[in-house]
Each structure stands twice: as structure tokens, then as C-alpha cells.
Design a protein around this motif. Structure first.
Motif, mmCIF file in Angstrom:
data_model
loop_
_atom_site.group_PDB
_atom_site.id
_atom_site.type_symbol
_atom_site.label_atom_id
_atom_site.label_comp_id
_atom_site.label_asym_id
_atom_site.label_seq_id
_atom_site.Cartn_x
_atom_site.Cartn_y
_atom_site.Cartn_z
ATOM 1 N N LEU A 53 11.796 20.212 -18.644
ATOM 2 C CA LEU A 53 10.753 20.871 -17.866
ATOM 3 C C LEU A 53 9.349 20.378 -18.208
ATOM 4 O O LEU A 53 8.469 20.377 -17.362
ATOM 5 N N SER A 54 9.141 19.918 -19.407
ATOM 6 C CA SER A 54 7.815 19.437 -19.789
ATOM 7 C C SER A 54 7.427 18.170 -19.037
ATOM 8 O O SER A 54 6.252 17.823 -18.960
ATOM 9 N N ARG A 55 8.402 17.475 -18.462
ATOM 10 C CA ARG A 55 8.115 16.262 -17.695
ATOM 11 C C ARG A 55 7.875 16.546 -16.217
ATOM 12 O O ARG A 55 7.553 15.652 -15.456
ATOM 13 N N ILE A 56 8.031 17.792 -15.800
ATOM 14 C CA ILE A 56 7.817 18.160 -14.404
ATOM 15 C C ILE A 56 6.386 18.660 -14.248
ATOM 16 O O ILE A 56 5.989 19.634 -14.878
ATOM 17 N N HIS A 57 5.616 17.971 -13.422
ATOM 18 C CA HIS A 57 4.222 18.343 -13.216
ATOM 19 C C HIS A 57 3.951 18.797 -11.793
ATOM 20 O O HIS A 57 3.038 19.568 -11.557
ATOM 21 N N TRP A 58 4.687 18.290 -10.837
ATOM 22 C CA TRP A 58 4.442 18.579 -9.428
ATOM 23 C C TRP A 58 5.735 19.039 -8.777
ATOM 24 O O TRP A 58 6.823 18.669 -9.203
ATOM 25 N N ALA A 59 5.618 19.815 -7.742
ATOM 26 C CA ALA A 59 6.804 20.247 -7.000
ATOM 27 C C ALA A 59 7.605 19.044 -6.531
ATOM 28 O O ALA A 59 8.839 19.067 -6.511
ATOM 29 N N SER A 60 6.928 17.957 -6.193
ATOM 30 C CA SER A 60 7.623 16.754 -5.718
ATOM 31 C C SER A 60 8.442 16.076 -6.819
ATOM 32 O O SER A 60 9.285 15.231 -6.529
ATOM 33 N N VAL A 62 10.605 17.658 -8.409
ATOM 34 C CA VAL A 62 11.897 18.313 -8.227
ATOM 35 C C VAL A 62 12.420 18.082 -6.810
ATOM 36 O O VAL A 62 13.576 17.764 -6.604
ATOM 37 N N VAL A 63 11.525 18.243 -5.838
ATOM 38 C CA VAL A 63 11.864 18.065 -4.419
ATOM 39 C C VAL A 63 10.903 17.017 -3.849
ATOM 40 O O VAL A 63 9.761 17.341 -3.537
ATOM 41 N N PRO A 64 11.351 15.766 -3.737
ATOM 42 C CA PRO A 64 10.459 14.676 -3.332
ATOM 43 C C PRO A 64 9.712 14.898 -2.003
ATOM 44 O O PRO A 64 8.619 14.376 -1.831
ATOM 45 N N THR A 65 10.257 15.678 -1.101
ATOM 46 C CA THR A 65 9.595 15.900 0.196
ATOM 47 C C THR A 65 8.517 16.968 0.135
ATOM 48 O O THR A 65 7.792 17.172 1.098
ATOM 49 N N CYS A 66 8.381 17.652 -0.997
ATOM 50 C CA CYS A 66 7.386 18.714 -1.137
ATOM 51 C C CYS A 66 6.000 18.115 -1.347
ATOM 52 O O CYS A 66 5.826 17.171 -2.112
ATOM 53 N N GLU A 67 5.005 18.658 -0.654
ATOM 54 C CA GLU A 67 3.629 18.159 -0.798
ATOM 55 C C GLU A 67 2.871 18.909 -1.873
ATOM 56 O O GLU A 67 2.938 20.066 -2.023
#
Length: 67
Positions: A53-60, A62-67
Motif C-alpha cells: 500500500l505504501s507504493r500506491i499514490h493515485w487511484a490509477s 489500482v485502476v488504470p482508467t481512473c482519473e
């Protein structure tokens, strides 16, 4: 969304409006840089997947199509 109160915490999220990008970035930088996010997430609540989780910064992340 269905919340199972008997299950351990797996993740959390904070949402910001597109107009709040500056505040979002400051919020994220402050909590990550001083260790507060890790302290709350991994140490206080015992969430085992902090390294992922520490490497997740943006919704994209997790979900590449998310803006």
C-alpha cells in the motif's frame, strides 16, 4: 459498499476533488514523509500489507482508467 466489521482492516482511502490537487499533494507528502501514515496504518491498526500500500499514490495505481 458492504462493511464487515468482523474482518480486519485491509485498506483505507481519502478522496479529494480535482480542484484540490494542491491540498491532496500536500496531505499525501506530509503524512508519508513524517511516518504518520505508516504509524497509523501498519503499527496502530496492524495492517499487514503496508509495503504494498505504501507504493500506491493515485487511484490509477489500482485502476488504470481512473482519473
Amino acid at each position: 459498499m458492504v462493511v464487515d466489521k468482523q474482518s480486519p482492516v485491509d485498506a483505507y482511502g481519502v478522496a479529494f476533488r480535482k480542484e484540490g490537487i494542491g491540498f491532496r499533494d500536500a496531505f499525501d507528502d506530509a503524512l508519508r514523509s513524517n511516518g504518520a501514515m505508516k504509524e497509523l496504518y501498519a503499527e496502530k491498526y496492524g495492517v499487514a500489507n503496508w509495503e504494498v500500500l505504501s507504493r500506491i499514490h493515485w487511484a490509477s495505481d489500482v485502476v488504470p482508467t481512473c482519473e
